[in-house]
Design a protein around this motif. Sequence first.
Motif, PDB file in Angstrom:
ATOM      1  N   ARG A  24       0.828  -1.205   0.000  1.00 44.89           N
ATOM      2  CA  ARG A  24       0.000   0.000   0.000  1.00 44.89           C
ATOM      3  C   ARG A  24       0.863   1.256   0.000  1.00 44.89           C
ATOM      4  O   ARG A  24       0.562   2.238  -0.686  1.00 44.89           O
ATOM      5  N   ALA A  25       1.941   1.255   0.768  1.00 45.34           N
ATOM      6  CA  ALA A  25       2.824   2.419   0.805  1.00 45.34           C
ATOM      7  C   ALA A  25       3.428   2.689  -0.571  1.00 45.34           C
ATOM      8  O   ALA A  25       3.506   3.842  -1.019  1.00 45.34           O
ATOM      9  N   LYS A  26       3.852   1.647  -1.256  1.00 45.17           N
ATOM     10  CA  LYS A  26       4.464   1.815  -2.572  1.00 45.17           C
ATOM     11  C   LYS A  26       3.454   2.329  -3.596  1.00 45.17           C
ATOM     12  O   LYS A  26       3.788   3.162  -4.439  1.00 45.17           O
ATOM     13  N   VAL A  27       2.226   1.816  -3.510  1.00 42.14           N
ATOM     14  CA  VAL A  27       1.213   2.223  -4.484  1.00 42.14           C
ATOM     15  C   VAL A  27       0.669   3.608  -4.174  1.00 42.14           C
ATOM     16  O   VAL A  27       0.678   4.503  -5.031  1.00 42.14           O
ATOM     17  N   PHE A  28       0.167   3.805  -2.960  1.00 36.83           N
ATOM     18  CA  PHE A  28      -0.548   5.040  -2.655  1.00 36.83           C
ATOM     19  C   PHE A  28       0.376   6.219  -2.337  1.00 36.83           C
ATOM     20  O   PHE A  28       0.060   7.361  -2.679  1.00 36.83           O
ATOM     21  N   ARG A  33       1.170   9.262  -5.022  1.00 33.46           N
ATOM     22  CA  ARG A  33       1.432  10.503  -4.291  1.00 33.46           C
ATOM     23  C   ARG A  33       0.241  10.967  -3.455  1.00 33.46           C
ATOM     24  O   ARG A  33       0.004  12.165  -3.306  1.00 33.46           O
ATOM     25  N   TRP A  34      -0.491  10.019  -2.895  1.00 40.81           N
ATOM     26  CA  TRP A  34      -1.581  10.379  -2.001  1.00 40.81           C
ATOM     27  C   TRP A  34      -1.004  10.874  -0.682  1.00 40.81           C
ATOM     28  O   TRP A  34       0.114  10.528  -0.300  1.00 40.81           O
ATOM     29  N   ARG A  35      -1.808  11.666   0.023  1.00 41.30           N
ATOM     30  CA  ARG A  35      -1.404  12.157   1.341  1.00 41.30           C
ATOM     31  C   ARG A  35      -1.769  11.114   2.397  1.00 41.30           C
ATOM     32  O   ARG A  35      -2.761  11.235   3.113  1.00 41.30           O
ATOM     33  N   VAL A  36      -0.956  10.091   2.473  1.00 44.88           N
ATOM     34  CA  VAL A  36      -1.173   9.021   3.438  1.00 44.88           C
ATOM     35  C   VAL A  36       0.012   8.979   4.391  1.00 44.88           C
ATOM     36  O   VAL A  36       1.095   9.494   4.085  1.00 44.88           O
ATOM     37  N   VAL A  37      -0.211   8.381   5.541  1.00 36.72           N
ATOM     38  CA  VAL A  37       0.829   8.288   6.562  1.00 36.72           C
ATOM     39  C   VAL A  37       1.604   6.988   6.374  1.00 36.72           C
ATOM     40  O   VAL A  37       1.017   5.904   6.351  1.00 36.72           O
ATOM     41  N   VAL A  38       2.905   7.105   6.223  1.00 31.37           N
ATOM     42  CA  VAL A  38       3.775   5.939   6.071  1.00 31.37           C
ATOM     43  C   VAL A  38       4.801   5.956   7.198  1.00 31.37           C
ATOM     44  O   VAL A  38       5.507   6.952   7.393  1.00 31.37           O
ATOM     45  N   ARG A  39       4.858   4.866   7.943  1.00 29.66           N
ATOM     46  CA  ARG A  39       5.849   4.718   9.008  1.00 29.66           C
ATOM     47  C   ARG A  39       6.579   3.398   8.813  1.00 29.66           C
ATOM     48  O   ARG A  39       5.935   2.361   8.630  1.00 29.66           O
ATOM     49  N   ASP A  40       7.878   3.447   8.839  1.00 27.00           N
ATOM     50  CA  ASP A  40       8.713   2.255   8.667  1.00 27.00           C
ATOM     51  C   ASP A  40       8.352   1.502   7.391  1.00 27.00           C
ATOM     52  O   ASP A  40       8.349   0.258   7.359  1.00 27.00           O
ATOM     53  N   GLY A  41       8.004   2.264   6.355  1.00 23.78           N
ATOM     54  CA  GLY A  41       7.703   1.656   5.064  1.00 23.78           C
ATOM     55  C   GLY A  41       6.325   1.050   4.945  1.00 23.78           C
ATOM     56  O   GLY A  41       6.017   0.416   3.926  1.00 23.78           O
ATOM     57  N   ARG A  42       5.468   1.277   5.948  1.00 25.00           N
ATOM     58  CA  ARG A  42       4.126   0.693   5.957  1.00 25.00           C
ATOM     59  C   ARG A  42       3.073   1.797   5.946  1.00 25.00           C
ATOM     60  O   ARG A  42       3.161   2.733   6.735  1.00 25.00           O
TER      61      ARG A  42
END
Length: 201
Positions: A24-28, A33-42
């Motif tokens: 999900r982190a790689k896609v979104f 380039r969605w404004r999503v929260v990514v921590r430790d690659g997740r």
Amino acid sequence: MIEILTRADEPRVPAWFDQMFRGRAKVFHERLRWRVVVRDGREMDRYDEHERTIYLMAIDTAGQVVGSLRLLRAVGETMLDNEFRDFFSPPIVIRSAEILECTRFCVHGDQTSSKPNAVSSELMIGLCEFALANGIREIIGLYTSGMTRIYRRVGWEPREIAVAKPEFGRLILGTWAVSTAALQTMTLRAGSSRERAPSAQ
């Protein structure tokens, strides 16, 4: 293969959940380039903390997660109620125990040699099977206009409910009617027959 899981299953299959959140982190985040929260690659949000949140994961023959989606019942908090509320004027409120909100539909293209369309088809067939097995009559979700041709090709095209305000991009709120006819069409186009998904626990 489609697996239907909740967060309660994570201790049993932690690698699958890790692959899903990283995919999900790689896609979104990275690709879209969605404004999503990514921590430790997740990529995770507060809905992933709900014990009643349901996940469908597409697993390949090597045991890797190659696609996933997330389901929330439209009787409690949903993204349409909160994060997507201002996307539409007036705000759209949908409440029903027979409706599921689908979000985070994701094909992890860089993790598999499977064709993205095949993974999308498998996820949608699994979603329709799950809905039929659990008394769900509709799926709701946001999608980009470019996804319409994919849904049409798979054989389960949504009905457009509303279009987001221009400042939020070409986002559409649609509903997928759950039916055996839709399942039969998708299964025929996928060229395979599959077992029905189990009921959620």
